[in-house]
Design an enzyme around this catalytic site. Structure first.
Site, PDB file in Angstrom:
ATOM      1  N   ASN A  17      39.627  29.661  43.734  1.00  0.00           N
ATOM      2  CA  ASN A  17      39.353  30.490  42.569  1.00  0.00           C
ATOM      3  C   ASN A  17      38.779  29.593  41.482  1.00  0.00           C
ATOM      4  OD1 ASN A  17      39.289  32.629  40.760  1.00  0.00           O
ATOM      5  ND2 ASN A  17      41.474  32.553  40.292  1.00  0.00           N
TER       6      ASN A  17
ATOM      7  N   ARG B 261      50.313  48.680  46.946  1.00  0.00           N
ATOM      8  CA  ARG B 261      49.628  47.396  46.807  1.00  0.00           C
ATOM      9  C   ARG B 261      49.648  46.572  48.111  1.00  0.00           C
ATOM     10  NH1 ARG B 261      46.983  45.582  41.816  1.00  0.00           N
ATOM     11  NH2 ARG B 261      46.549  43.444  42.354  1.00  0.00           N
TER      12      ARG B 261
ATOM     13  N   HIS C 156      38.501  29.310  37.242  1.00  0.00           N
ATOM     14  CA  HIS C 156      39.186  29.821  36.054  1.00  0.00           C
ATOM     15  C   HIS C 156      38.549  29.206  34.806  1.00  0.00           C
ATOM     16  CE1 HIS C 156      42.367  31.222  33.513  1.00  0.00           C
ATOM     17  NE2 HIS C 156      42.702  30.010  33.166  1.00  0.00           N
TER      18      HIS C 156
HETATM   19  C1  GRF Z   1      34.173  33.636  35.255  1.00  0.00           C
HETATM   20  O1  GRF Z   1      34.331  32.994  34.001  1.00  0.00           O
HETATM   21  C2  GRF Z   1      35.442  33.576  36.053  1.00  0.00           C
HETATM   22  O2  GRF Z   1      36.111  32.372  35.977  1.00  0.00           O
HETATM   23  C3  GRF Z   1      36.227  34.662  35.371  1.00  0.00           C
HETATM   24  O3  GRF Z   1      35.279  35.699  35.229  1.00  0.00           O
HETATM   25  C4  GRF Z   1      33.981  35.138  35.102  1.00  0.00           C
HETATM   26  C5  GRF Z   1      33.130  35.726  36.182  1.00  0.00           C
HETATM   27  O4  GRF Z   1      31.781  35.735  35.841  1.00  0.00           O
HETATM   28  N1  GRF Z   1      37.416  35.011  36.098  1.00  0.00           N
HETATM   29  P1  GRF Z   1      30.671  36.402  36.780  1.00  0.00           P
HETATM   30  O5  GRF Z   1      31.129  37.810  37.139  1.00  0.00           O
HETATM   31  O6  GRF Z   1      30.541  35.541  38.003  1.00  0.00           O
HETATM   32  O7  GRF Z   1      29.423  36.396  35.970  1.00  0.00           O
END
Ligand code: GRF
Length: 201
Positions: A108, A66, A110
């Site tokens: 990020n 990793r 979420h």
């Molecule tokens: C989003 O809800 C993001 O927060 C989560 O995965 C989804 C990604 O969607 N981790 P996409 O691939 O951009 O359509």
């Protein structure tokens, strides 16, 4: 100066598409210079190609461990000299080297209102808990899981009859708009981070 974005994806890439579309306007102030993925054959990479944006794939399985993967990912992203690195549905936790290199510029998004429901199943967890309001959070990544300093949050109501899929789709609409707006504001006004307090401009 245009803010250089490197966007990391693992799947559909609808958040990436929202950034690509927004960046078509010169006044947006940021542009996607590269898209990185941890796997092949995903729609996110197709979206990068269709937009004429560089892309690269960095698979964990191609490295002895990793840490080696993390080093390679860090080097690949750094080669594009990004001002901001955006994890947009990237389904890997990066390692220490990446976090150190991009500290204060790695964000990020979420699909929950942090600190509630961290982790991969936040939409299901919120639904199972029975909350009436959930939402989305954009934050600067730290070494925890969805624990970094919050940049912005938007609420989404849970509707009776919602499934994980229907709720996630509505959250993603909000997430896309928020991410596009946050990146625009960061690009135009700059930012400071003081402990957990993020200030734009
Ligand atoms: C989003 O809800 C993001 O927060 C989560 O995965 C989804 C990604 O969607 N981790 P996409 O691939 O951009 O359509």
């Amino acid at each position: 100066m245009t803010t250089r974005l490197v966007v990391l994806v693992s799947g559909t890439g609808s958040l990436l598409q929202a950034l690509l579309d927004a960046a078509l306007a010169a006044e947006y102030g940021a542009r996607v210079v590269a898209v990185g993925a941890d796997r092949d054959d995903i729609q996110g990479l197709d979206r990068a190609r269709a937009a004429g944006v560089d892309s690269f794939v960095c698979r964990v399985g191609d490295y002895p461990d990793r840490d080696a993967w993390d080093k390679a990912l860090t080097a690949a992203v750094a080669s594009y000299e990004p001002d901001l690195v955006i994890s947009a549905g990237f389904l890997k936790l990066v390692g220490q080297e990446f976090l150190t290199q991009f500290e204060g510029k790695f964000i990020n998004t979420h699909p929950a209102l942090s600190p509630a429901f961290p982790g991969m199943h936040s939409v299901r967890d919120a639904l199972d808990y029975g909350v009436k309001v959930t939402g989305a959070t954009v934050f600067f990544v730290d070494k925890g899981v969805d624990t970094g300093a919050v940049i912005d949050q938007r609420a989404v109501s849970v509707q009776s009859g919602d499934t994980e899929a229907s709720l996630h789709e509505r959250i993603k609409e909000t997430e896309r708009a928020m991410l596009v707006d946050v990146v625009h504001r960061l690009a135009r006004r700059g930012w400071t981070i003081d402990g957990r307090k993020v200030t734009i401009g």
